[in-house]
Design a protein around this motif. Structure first.
Motif, short mmCIF file in Angstrom:
data_model
loop_
_atom_site.label_atom_id
_atom_site.label_comp_id
_atom_site.label_asym_id
_atom_site.label_seq_id
_atom_site.Cartn_x
_atom_site.Cartn_y
_atom_site.Cartn_z
N GLN A 211 0.81 -1.22 0.00
CA GLN A 211 0.00 0.00 0.00
C GLN A 211 0.84 1.27 0.00
O GLN A 211 0.40 2.30 -0.51
N CYS B 8 0.37 3.23 6.72
CA CYS B 8 1.35 2.41 5.98
C CYS B 8 2.48 3.28 5.44
O CYS B 8 3.66 2.86 5.45
N GLU C 229 -3.84 3.91 4.63
CA GLU C 229 -2.72 4.19 3.73
C GLU C 229 -1.76 5.20 4.33
O GLU C 229 -0.54 5.12 4.11
#
Length: 825
Positions: free
Chosen positions: A178, A199, A196
Motif C-alpha cells: 500500500q 502504511c 494508507e
C-alpha cells in the motif's frame, strides 16, 4: 486562396490543402511527442534512483539486533509493481547490507536467491500471484533458519526466531504493497485512506531505521528526521495524525535501537502538542516540539543529554521552517480530514458537477433545437397556397374525366378560363353544400361539358379523399406541435436542473459568527453553524447543537433565527451525531408563509360507486400547491377512465417541473390524438403559491370557481372548450390574489347545474356560499353537496365533486424571542 476543389493556390502553384494541414499538424505536434518522451525518460530515471535509495536504506534496516525483515518485502513489492526494476532493487538491498557487514550482505544475498527461486516455482502454480506473501514468509523464514543453523546447532529457538521474522516480513509485505506505490508514483489527484497514511508512515520509519548510526556534528540523523516528519504531519493533520505518526516512528526506531525507546514518548508527545497548537501556524507547532523535548530530556533518566536533544529538535525545526508551503499543502490534500483535502475533493466534485451541468445544458439546447425544427413552418402566402391546392385538386379531377374526352382541346386550350371557372365553382359548391344546388351553375355546366354529371361525381369523390388527407395532415401537424411543446418543456426543466447543479454554498462567515453570538447570548453554545442559503423563502442553515433532548431547536433556536432573519424558520430535520453522543445535527429552513386546509365531497350519479369525476391535490415543490378536478364525458366507468387519466397525466407533468400551460396543451393533444372517438374531459386547475398567496386558475371546459372572503364571494371563470374536443386549445390563465382566511371552492358541473329551477345559477350559488356560517372547508363541502341533493329532491342526476381549500397564515408552535437586530445583507 482556396478554391472549391480543396486545393490551395500559392504563388500560382497548386498545393493540396490537406497536405498543408497535415504538415502543419506534424510540425506543431512533434515537440509535444518529444516532450512526452522526455518526461517518460525522466520519470523512469527518477523511479530508478528512488528504488536504489529506498533499497539501500532498507538493506541497512536491522531490528532486534539481528533481524532483516524489510529486504524481501521490498523486493517482492518491486517485483509485483514494476518487474523491470527488480534487479536494481536487489543490488541496492545487497549494497545496503554490505555497508553494515559482510555477514548481513551474505544473508541478504541468500534471502534474495531463495525468494527468486521460490517465486519462479510459485509462478507456475499461482498465475495470479495471490500467494505472494506466503512466498515472502517461506523465503525469509528458510533463510533465517539456515543462517542460525550454520554452526551446526538446531534448536526450537532458531525455528521460533525464523518463524517470527517470516511472519513480520509477511505483515510488512502487506504494508509495503500500500505504501511503496504511493511513495514512488506521482499522481495528480490522490486521496489517501487512514490506513494508507499509517502504511506510508511505517515505510518512512523503516527507511529511518537504515540511517541508525549516522551522525552529523554529533546529531543523530534518525532523530532529526523523525522529529521533522512528526512536525510536518502534526502541522498538516492535527493532533490525532501527529500523535499517531509520533508513536509509529518512535516504535520503529526503538525496535532498531533499544536506546531510542524514550523517542517514542518524545515523538508522540511532540505530535500531540504540535497538532493541538497547529492553529498558531509553524511557530506554535515548533514550540510544541521544544516543550516535549525539554520535558522528555529532563525526565528520561539521563538516556540522552539535554543539550543534544535540544540541538536535534532545533535542527528538525530548521528543516521544518525551510519546507516550502506548497509541499505541506500538497501533503495535506492527501490526508483525510484536513481543509486542503476537503478543498481538493471540492475541486474534483466541482469539476464533475460542471461536466454534468454542461452535458445537461447541451441536452437542453438539443431539445430546444429539436423543438424549433418540429414547430418550423413555411410562411408562404396563403392565397398562393390555396390556388396551388385548387390547381392540384382540379388536375386530379381532369385526369379521370377530361383526358379521354373528345372536347378536351376545345375546353382546355381554347376556352380554359371558362372551363376552369366552372369547375372551381362546382368544387366550392360541393365543398360547402355537399352537392351542386345552384341551378344556373348546373345548366351552364351542362351546356359547356359533355360529361357534366361524371365530372361533378368525380369532384365529390375527390373532395372526400381530400377531407381524409386534411384530417391526417392536421393530426400530423398536431403531433408535431405536441412534440415541439414537450421538447420546449423538457428543455426548460433540464436548463433549470443544470442551474441547480451549479448552485454552490455561498460564503457566509460573518453571518455564521453573528448567529453563534446570538445563540451564545441566550445560553446555547453552538459548535458548528453552516449557512447554505439566505435567500428569502429559501433559507438553509445547518447547526450542531450540544443537545436537543428538550426540543431546544424547535423552542429556542428556530424562533431566534426567525427573529434574526425576519422570516418564519422551522426545524426541517434533526438527528443525533452518534448513538452515544448528546450532540444533534439540526437542519433549519424557511417554512411557507401560508398553509392549506382542504375538504372534499364526492358522489356518483344515482349513488353508484364509480364516478366520472376525478380530483387530486398535490404539492408541486417550490412552495406551490395544486388542486384539480376533471369531469369525463358522460357517467360511469368510461367517464371515470377519461377523467382519471387526465388527472394522472397532469400530476406527472406538473411534478416534472413543466409549465402548467404546456402541461394542459400536451394533455389535450394526447387525448385528442389517441382515439378517433369523440371522448373529452373538462379540467379545473388551481395552483396556489404558498409564499405570496397568488393563485392561478386554468379552466378548460370547466364551471366557475368561487372565492369567499368574509361576506364577499368572487367568481372565477374562463370560456374554453373541454380537453380532447379540438386539437388546438387556448388556455386562459386567470390570476387572483388570495388572503389569509379565504375559502377557495372548485366544483364540477354536476354541482353547478344541479338547481334546474334557478335562472341565474351564478348569483344563486354566490348567495348560498355567502350565507354559510362555517369556515371549515370540510363542512363547507358537505353543506354544498347536501344542499344540491336537497334541491334535486334527494336524487343525484350527475356526478358531483366539490373541493374546498382554506388558506391561512402559517403560525409556528413557538413564539418569537426578541434579539438584537443584525444586518444580513
Amino acid at each position: 486562396m482556396i478554391d472549391r476543389s480543396g486545393v490551395t493556390k500559392m504563388n500560382g502553384q497548386a498545393v493540396s490543402s490537406v497536405g498543408v494541414v497535415n504538415t502543419w499538424g506534424w510540425f506543431r505536434g512533434k515537440p509535444k511527442v518529444e516532450n512526452v518522451q522526455v518526461k517518460k525518460k525522466l520519470g523512469a530515471w527518477q523511479s530508478l534512483l528512488m528504488v536504489l535509495a529506498i533499497g539501500f536504506l532498507l538493506g541497512r534496516a536491522v531490528i532486534l539486533l539481528q533481524l532483516l525483515p524489510f529486504t524481501i518485502p521490498f523486493l517482492a513489492v518491486i517485483f509485483k509493481w514494476k518487474r523491470s526494476l527488480t534487479l536494481p532493487a536487489a543490488f541496492a538491498l545487497i549494497a545496503g547490507s554490505t555497508s553494515l557487514s559482510f555477514t548481513y550482505a551474505g544473508h541478504t544475498t541468500i534471502a534474495i536467491l531463495v525468494y527468486l527461486l521460490l517465486q519462479s516455482v510459485m509462478q507456475k502454480l499461482d498465475k495470479k500471484e495471490m500467494f505472494l506473501p506466503v512466498t515472502v514468509f517461506l523465503a525469509v523464514a528458510i533463510t533465517r533458519f539456515i543462517s542460525l543453523s550454520l554452526p551446526g546447532e538446531y534448536s526450537l529457538y532458531h525455528l521460533l526466531t525464523a518463524t517470527v521474522e517470516g511472519a513480520l516480513a509477511t505483515v510488512i509485505t502487506l504494508i509495503f504493497f500500500q505504501s511503496v506505490p504511493l511513495f514512488l508514483e506521482r499522481r495528480k489527484h490522490m486521496s489517501l485512506k487512514h490506513e494508507e497514511v499509517v502504511c506510508l508512515v511505517i515505510l518512512l520509519g523503516s527507511l529511518l531505521t537504515g540511517t541508525v548510526g549516522w551522525l552529523i556534528y554529533q546529531l543523530s540523523i534518525e532523530h532529526v528526521i523523525a522529529r521533522y516528519i512528526v512536525l510536518v504531519f502534526a502541522f498538516v493533520g492535527g493532533a490525532t495524525v501527529g500523535a499517531t505518526v509520533g508513536v509509529i516512528m518512535g516504535l520503529i526506531l526503538s525496535l532498531a535501537t533499544v536506546a531510542n525507546l524514550f523517542s517514542m514518548s518524545l515523538l508522540a508527545f511532540a505530535g500531540l502538542l504540535g497538532g493541538l497548537l497547529k492553529e498558531g501556524k509553524k511557530v506554535s507547532v515548533a514550540a510544541g516540539l521544544l516543550v516535549a523535548s525539554l520535558l522528555m530530556a529532563m525526565y528520561a533518566d539521563n538516556q540522552s543529554s539535554l543539550p543534544l536533544t535540544i540541538y536535534e529538535s532545533v535542527a528538525a525545526i530548521a528543516l521544518f521552517f525551510l519546507t516550502p508551503k506548497r509541499w505541506t499543502e500538497r501533503l495535506a490534500s492527501y490526508i483525510p480530514g484536513t481543509a486542503e483535502h476537503a478543498q481538493e475533493q471540492q475541486k474534483y466534485l466541482r469539476k464533475i458537477r460542471d461536466m454534468t451541468a454542461g452535458k445537461v445544458e447541451q441536452f437542453s439546447e438539443l431539445f430546444l433545437s429539436l423543438s424549433h425544427s418540429f414547430s418550423f413552418h413555411d410562411k408562404k402566402d396563403e392565397d398562393t397556397e390555396k390556388e396551388r391546392e385548387v390547381d392540384l385538386f382540379l388536375s386530379g379531377v381532369t385526369e379521370n374525366t377530361c383526358q379521354m374526352c373528345v372536347r378536351k382541346t376545345q375546353c382546355w386550350s381554347r376556352d380554359f378560363e371558362n372551363t376552369y371557372g366552372y369547375m372551381e365553382q362546382i368544387m366550392k359548391e360541393c365543398e360547402s353544400r355537399g352537392e351542386v344546388k345552384n341551378r344556373s351553375l348546373l345548366s351552364g355546366w351542362k351546356k359547356h361539358c359533355l360529361t357534366d354529371e361524371r365530372v361533378i361525381h368525380m369532384i365529390q369523390e375527390k373532395l372526400k379523399e381530400r377531407e381524409v388527407e386534411r384530417r391526417i395532415r392536421a393530426q400530423l401537424v398536431e403531433s408535431r406541435r405536441l412534440v415541439a411543446d414537450q421538447l420546449i418543456g423538457v428543455s426548460q426543466v433540464m436548463g433549470d436542473f443544470a442551474r441547480d447543479i451549479q448552485r454552490e454554498k455561498k460564503v457566509h462567515e460573518l453571518q455564521e459568527e453573528e448567529m453563534k453570538e446570538a445563540l451564545n447570548d441566550v445560553g446555547i453554545n453552538v459548535d458548528l453553524v453552516d449557512i447554505y442559503g439566505l435567500d428569502p423563502g429559501n433559507v438553509d442553515v445547518e447547526m450542531i447543537l450540544p443537545s436537543n433532548r428538550y426540543n431546544e431547536a424547535e423552542k429556542v433556536v428556530a424562533p431566534l433565527l426567525s427573529n434574526i432573519l425576519n422570516e418564519a424558520i422551522v426545524v426541517k430535520q434533526s438527528e443525533p451525531i452518534s448513538p452515544s453522543s448528546t450532540e444533534a445535527k439540526v437542519l433549519f429552513g424557511s417554512t411557507k408563509a401560508f398553509f392549506i386546509d382542504q375538504g372534499v365531497a364526492h358522489t356518483a350519479k344515482g349513488g353508484k360507486w364509480v364516478s366520472g369525476d376525478s380530483f387530486s391535490t398535490m404539492e408541486l415543490g417550490e412552495g406551490k400547491y395544486a388542486m384539480a378536478i376533471s369531469d369525463g364525458m358522460g357517467n360511469g366507468r368510461r367517464a371515470h377512465i377519461e377523467s382519471q387519466e387526465t388527472i394522472d397525466l397532469l400530476k406527472r407533468i406538473l411534478k416534472s417541473g413543466i409549465d402548467e400551460t404546456v402541461a394542459i396543451k400536451s394533455i389535450n393533444s394526447v387525448l385528442s390524438l389517441r382515439s378517433s372517438e369523440e371522448v373529452f374531459s373538462t379540467l379545473d386547475l388551481a395552483i396556489i403559491d404558498l409564499q405570496d398567496g397568488m393563485a392561478k386558475f386554468l379552466k378548460v371546459g370547466s364551471t366557475p370557481s368561487f372565492i369567499k372572503r368574509g361576506t364577499q364571494v368572487i367568481s372565477v371563470e374562463a370560456g374554453n372548450l373541454p380537453i380532447g374536443m379540438i386539437q388546438e386549445v387556448d388556455v386562459d390563465v386567470v390570476s387572483e390574489q388570495l388572503k389569509a382566511g379565504d375559502l377557495l371552492i372548485l366544483m364540477s358541473d354536476g354541482i353547478y347545474e344541479a338547481p334546474q329551477h334557478v335562472e341565474n345559477t351564478d348569483i344563486w350559488l354566490k348567495r348560498m356560499i355567502r350565507e354559510m356560517k362555517t369556515s371549515d372547508p370540510q363542512q363547507v363541502a358537505d353543506l354544498l353537496m347536501e344542499k344540491m341533493i336537497r334541491e334535486c329532491n334527494g336524487e343525484i342526476h350527475d356526478d358531483m365533486t366539490v373541493l374546498v381549500a382554506k388558506i391561512d397564515h402559517f403560525v409556528p408552535k413557538w413564539a418569537t424571542i426578541a434579539s438584537t437586530s443584525r444586518n444580513w445583507a
